[in-house]
Design an enzyme around this catalytic site. Structure first.
Site, short mmCIF file in Angstrom:
data_model
loop_
_atom_site.label_atom_id
_atom_site.label_comp_id
_atom_site.label_asym_id
_atom_site.label_seq_id
_atom_site.Cartn_x
_atom_site.Cartn_y
_atom_site.Cartn_z
N HIS A 82 -7.99 2.30 -0.94
CA HIS A 82 -8.44 2.53 -2.11
C HIS A 82 -8.62 1.19 -2.99
CE1 HIS A 82 -4.11 2.92 -2.10
NE2 HIS A 82 -3.98 2.44 -3.29
N HIS B 138 -8.12 -0.69 -6.76
CA HIS B 138 -7.74 -0.74 -8.02
C HIS B 138 -8.73 -1.33 -8.87
CE1 HIS B 138 -3.72 0.84 -7.08
NE2 HIS B 138 -3.89 0.18 -5.97
N GLN C 180 0.95 -1.14 -0.09
CA GLN C 180 -0.11 -0.09 -0.18
C GLN C 180 1.16 1.16 -0.10
OE1 GLN C 180 -2.47 0.55 3.38
NE2 GLN C 180 -3.62 2.11 2.41
#
Length: 146
Positions: free
Chosen positions: A103, A105, A97
């Protein structure tokens, strides 16, 4: 906005302090093109509330975030005509990370790729290219989901 970390690059994008190629936004999430894409169309989905990793997020918010994945992936893959896609979400430096803001992807993939246990090399995309592609994906989202 509550829950924003002024030192976080993703929080700065959420606050629109940094120009970015946004494909989707609602009151809780923002999806934008990755400036360092693994493949053309590589997109990130981030919660607007700053969470360093997924273990800090309320379960229902995690579910809402992941419910966006198929909708966005369908628009991305149809616009760029990829053969498939990967979904990835890393937590902590040891898990690779890089930005300490949760987040997800969405990475388009192609049958012609020769992946031998590694990701293709990241590139640096031009902002205009990202914005042009983001407009096409946003139009696809609007056309297919309104």
């Amino acid at each position: 906005m509550d829950g924003i970390n002024g030192n976080c690059i993703f929080c700065r994008i959420i606050q629109k302090d940094i120009p970015y190629a946004i494909i989707y936004e609602n009151d809780k999430f923002l999806a934008f093109m990755d400036k360092y894409p693994i493949n053309h169309g590589h997109t990130l989905i981030v919660p607007k509330q700053h969470y360093s990793n997924i273990l800090e997020m309320p379960f229902e918010i995690v579910g809402e975030m992941y419910s966006l994945v198929p909708r966005l992936a369908k628009a991305i893959t149809s616009v760029i005509e990829s053969d498939g896609f990967n979904i990835n979400q890393n937590n902590g430096k040891s898990a690779n990370q890089i930005v300490p803001h949760v987040h997800v992807h969405i990475v388009p993939r192609y049958s012609a790729e020769k992946v031998k246990g590694q990701w293709p090399t990241r590139k640096i995309a031009k902002m205009q290219e990202l914005q042009d592609l983001a407009q096409k994906i946003t139009a696809s989202l609007a056309h297919n989901y309104e």
